[in-house]
Design an enzyme around this catalytic site. Structure first.
Site, PDB file in Angstrom:
ATOM      1  N   ARG A 216      24.370   3.414   7.210  1.00  0.00           N
ATOM      2  CA  ARG A 216      24.212   3.489   5.756  1.00  0.00           C
ATOM      3  C   ARG A 216      25.545   3.861   5.110  1.00  0.00           C
ATOM      4  O   ARG A 216      25.913   3.342   4.051  1.00  0.00           O
ATOM      5  CB  ARG A 216      23.160   4.535   5.393  1.00  0.00           C
ATOM      6  CG  ARG A 216      21.752   4.150   5.808  1.00  0.00           C
ATOM      7  CD  ARG A 216      20.727   4.993   5.095  1.00  0.00           C
ATOM      8  NE  ARG A 216      20.287   6.133   5.865  1.00  0.00           N
ATOM      9  CZ  ARG A 216      19.103   6.231   6.476  1.00  0.00           C
ATOM     10  NH1 ARG A 216      18.238   5.242   6.385  1.00  0.00           N
ATOM     11  NH2 ARG A 216      18.767   7.302   7.137  1.00  0.00           N
ATOM     12  N   PHE A 232      13.399  -4.972   4.143  1.00  0.00           N
ATOM     13  CA  PHE A 232      12.752  -3.979   5.011  1.00  0.00           C
ATOM     14  C   PHE A 232      13.262  -2.591   4.608  1.00  0.00           C
ATOM     15  O   PHE A 232      13.678  -1.795   5.454  1.00  0.00           O
ATOM     16  CB  PHE A 232      13.059  -4.259   6.493  1.00  0.00           C
ATOM     17  CG  PHE A 232      12.765  -5.668   6.938  1.00  0.00           C
ATOM     18  CD1 PHE A 232      11.491  -6.023   7.359  1.00  0.00           C
ATOM     19  CD2 PHE A 232      13.744  -6.649   6.918  1.00  0.00           C
ATOM     20  CE1 PHE A 232      11.213  -7.318   7.767  1.00  0.00           C
ATOM     21  CE2 PHE A 232      13.473  -7.948   7.332  1.00  0.00           C
ATOM     22  CZ  PHE A 232      12.205  -8.289   7.760  1.00  0.00           C
ATOM     23  N   ALA A 284       9.621 -10.184   3.555  1.00  0.00           N
ATOM     24  CA  ALA A 284      11.064 -10.448   3.542  1.00  0.00           C
ATOM     25  C   ALA A 284      11.387 -11.878   3.985  1.00  0.00           C
ATOM     26  O   ALA A 284      12.326 -12.493   3.459  1.00  0.00           O
ATOM     27  CB  ALA A 284      11.779  -9.443   4.433  1.00  0.00           C
ATOM     28  N   ASP A 302      16.996  -5.000   8.179  1.00  0.00           N
ATOM     29  CA  ASP A 302      16.675  -3.921   9.132  1.00  0.00           C
ATOM     30  C   ASP A 302      15.180  -3.934   9.431  1.00  0.00           C
ATOM     31  O   ASP A 302      14.447  -3.016   9.045  1.00  0.00           O
ATOM     32  CB  ASP A 302      17.112  -2.563   8.554  1.00  0.00           C
ATOM     33  CG  ASP A 302      16.872  -1.421   9.538  1.00  0.00           C
ATOM     34  OD1 ASP A 302      16.843  -1.681  10.765  1.00  0.00           O
ATOM     35  OD2 ASP A 302      16.710  -0.273   9.098  1.00  0.00           O
ATOM     36  N   CYS A 342      16.047  -2.937  16.260  1.00  0.00           N
ATOM     37  CA  CYS A 342      15.757  -1.646  16.886  1.00  0.00           C
ATOM     38  C   CYS A 342      14.779  -1.814  18.047  1.00  0.00           C
ATOM     39  O   CYS A 342      14.177  -0.844  18.504  1.00  0.00           O
ATOM     40  CB  CYS A 342      15.233  -0.649  15.863  1.00  0.00           C
ATOM     41  SG  CYS A 342      13.731  -1.176  15.058  1.00  0.00           S
TER      42      CYS A 342
HETATM   43  N1  SAH Z   1      15.722   0.155   6.686  1.00  0.00           N
HETATM   44  C1  SAH Z   1      14.803   1.263   6.675  1.00  0.00           C
HETATM   45  C2  SAH Z   1      13.867   1.272   7.856  1.00  0.00           C
HETATM   46  C3  SAH Z   1      13.059   0.014   8.027  1.00  0.00           C
HETATM   47  S1  SAH Z   1      11.510   0.295   8.756  1.00  0.00           S
HETATM   48  C4  SAH Z   1      15.587   2.569   6.576  1.00  0.00           C
HETATM   49  O1  SAH Z   1      16.821   2.577   6.653  1.00  0.00           O
HETATM   50  O2  SAH Z   1      14.956   3.605   6.403  1.00  0.00           O
HETATM   51  C5  SAH Z   1      10.778  -1.262   8.644  1.00  0.00           C
HETATM   52  C6  SAH Z   1      10.146  -1.556   7.291  1.00  0.00           C
HETATM   53  O3  SAH Z   1       9.830  -2.955   7.289  1.00  0.00           O
HETATM   54  C7  SAH Z   1       8.823  -0.856   7.010  1.00  0.00           C
HETATM   55  O4  SAH Z   1       8.939  -0.130   5.800  1.00  0.00           O
HETATM   56  C8  SAH Z   1       7.777  -1.975   6.868  1.00  0.00           C
HETATM   57  O5  SAH Z   1       6.849  -1.741   5.818  1.00  0.00           O
HETATM   58  C9  SAH Z   1       8.648  -3.161   6.533  1.00  0.00           C
HETATM   59  N2  SAH Z   1       8.124  -4.488   6.906  1.00  0.00           N
HETATM   60  C10 SAH Z   1       7.473  -4.860   8.030  1.00  0.00           C
HETATM   61  N3  SAH Z   1       7.262  -6.194   8.042  1.00  0.00           N
HETATM   62  C11 SAH Z   1       7.810  -6.671   6.891  1.00  0.00           C
HETATM   63  C12 SAH Z   1       7.922  -7.977   6.327  1.00  0.00           C
HETATM   64  N4  SAH Z   1       7.445  -9.050   6.954  1.00  0.00           N
HETATM   65  N5  SAH Z   1       8.555  -8.100   5.140  1.00  0.00           N
HETATM   66  C13 SAH Z   1       9.054  -7.012   4.504  1.00  0.00           C
HETATM   67  N6  SAH Z   1       8.971  -5.768   4.978  1.00  0.00           N
HETATM   68  C14 SAH Z   1       8.349  -5.592   6.167  1.00  0.00           C
END
Ligand code: SAH
Length: 398
Positions: A216, A232, A284, A302, A342
């Site tokens: 970040r 995400f 996404a 992410d 991850c």
């Molecule tokens: N980048 C974040 C962590 C990501 S966790 C950070 O730095 O804190 C993954 C996230 O992806 C979750 O919030 C989940 O709700 C979201 N997610 C899962 N599948 C998704 C999709 N198809 N489109 C958008 N978001 C999604």
């Protein structure tokens, strides 16, 4: 002494990885035990010739024993206090235990700290403990005592959040709640001088993705004057850093409406006087696919772990290829893509190949600027390379 500890005997020549300090023993390596062992029980492991090699927690899955020590020593309160103390000493050496700008960090990272199955995250004056095995769950009272001994009055509460991570939480009667101290649902933490509202009761993992802290900070460095798309986004960590770095505009996308609210809340917390930010609840993949090209010149991908097991790896790689191809098609010339995986079951090499395929599909000229990983408070035990799970690439796209 220790006559009550069950003995597990390995098949002939199955001690090699243990002699190299790998902390897992798979069921296939075991010949017999001197009595039946239960899930979570402490057992001693011997070679076929009867030589002691390790002591650890028995498990019910394919990992039959998670090794806690290669010595015949009692796993009592002094032992836990020593191990937690050593984990603390590392975070102290990293400057994390007394940093005026950052008060959330990972104190115990499972195998990386010689404590398979245990995660402890510190959020200001709270510790959130997560057990991933029954053995660790049974040891939680000792772990809480050891944490209290280590931190003294610097901790207000120790919260157990293992319901979602324990294989048989309901059967063994595990419910989330405070092990020590005053219950509190959330707390505002500081990370690199920015503020985040962390709700460990309801949030994913222990409430916050601490493992993206350094990455970040790198986004903050590249954000000036850019239009940023954070997909995400979850609690909006990357979005807040991009705004602090001087981004012209930031859009945060997550399929969960709740996550978008958390992101918007954290933006408000840091920029009370309105920031150029918009939160959008959307898938996404669809969002990137349908959006106009050239709207953004910094994109962050992410996603959650696409592969939780090795058999899911091919599907996961396909997912990484597709999402990266969408982003690489849409990003503006001169744009920067931060892309992550991850999934522990996807190697750095496999991930890089998936992104390589995506670049070829998009037909863009792409250069790798940085190869990213997890931060130092998520250390990798050199004898357990599986512990390196977070992989990231920063790409310059022409
Ligand atoms: N980048 C974040 C962590 C990501 S966790 C950070 O730095 O804190 C993954 C996230 O992806 C979750 O919030 C989940 O709700 C979201 N997610 C899962 N599948 C998704 C999709 N198809 N489109 C958008 N978001 C999604």
């Amino acid at each position: 002494m220790n006559n009550d500890i069950p003995r597990i005997y390995l098949k002939r020549n199955k001690e090699e990885s243990l002699k190299r300090f790998h902390p897992w023993i798979f069921t296939g390596a075991i010949a017999r035990s001197d009595r039946p062992v239960g899930d979570g029980e402490i057992a001693d492991v011997y070679t076929a010739d009867g030589q002691f090699v390790a002591r650890g927690h028995c498990g019910a899955g394919s990992i039959a024993v998670r090794v806690l020590t290669f010595r015949q020593e009692p796993l009592d309160l002094p032992w836990w206090t020593d191990r937690i103390g050593r984990a603390y000493a590392l975070r102290e050496a990293l400057g994390l235990t007394a940093d005026p700008d950052t008060d959330c960090y990972r104190l115990v990272h499972g195998e990386g700290d010689g404590l398979p199955g245990l995660v402890v995250d510190i959020y200001g004056r709270y510790a959130v403990v997560q057990a991933h095995s029954t053995g660790i769950y049974d040891a939680l009272p000792l772990i809480a005592d050891a944490l209290a001994a280590c931190y003294g009055d610097r901790l207000d509460a120790i919260y157990n959040k293992s319901e979602g991570t324990l294989p048989h939480a309901a059967e063994i009667g595990c419910t989330d709640g405070c092990l020590r101290g005053t219950p509190a649902g959330s707390s505002v933490v500081r990370e690199n001088g920015l503020r985040f509202d962390v709700n460990w009761r309801e949030g994913q993992k222990t409430g916050f993705f601490i493992d993206q802290r350094d990455n970040r900070a790198l986004v903050r460095r590249y954000a000036r004057g850019r239009r940023v798309l954070n997909t995400f986004c979850y609690t909006g960590g990357f979005s807040v850093y991009a705004l602090r770095g001087g981004a012209d505009y930031v859009e945060s996308v997550d399929s969960s409406g709740k996550a978008v609210e958390l992101a918007e809340n954290n933006v408000r917390l840091n920029f009370p006087d309105k920031a150029p930010h918009r939160g959008i609840a959307a898938d996404a993949f669809d969002y990137l696919k349908e959006m106009e090209p050239d709207r953004f010149d910094l994109i962050i991908l992410d996603p959650p772990a696409f592969a939780k097991h090795h058999r899911a790896t091919p599907n996961a790689l396909n997912g990484y290829k597709r999402i990266n191809a969408h982003a690489l098609r849409k990003i503006r010339k001169g744009g920067i893509l931060f892309t992550f995986s991850c999934s522990q079951a996807v190697s750095r090499e496999q991930f890089r190949n998936a992104v390589f395929s995506a670049a070829a599909i998009a037909g863009r000229n792409v250069r790798i600027l940085h190869q990213l990983t997890q931060p130092a408070d998520h250390p990798v035990n050199i004898y357990h390379p599986e512990g390196e799970y977070l992989k990231g690439l920063v790409l310059y796209v022409e």
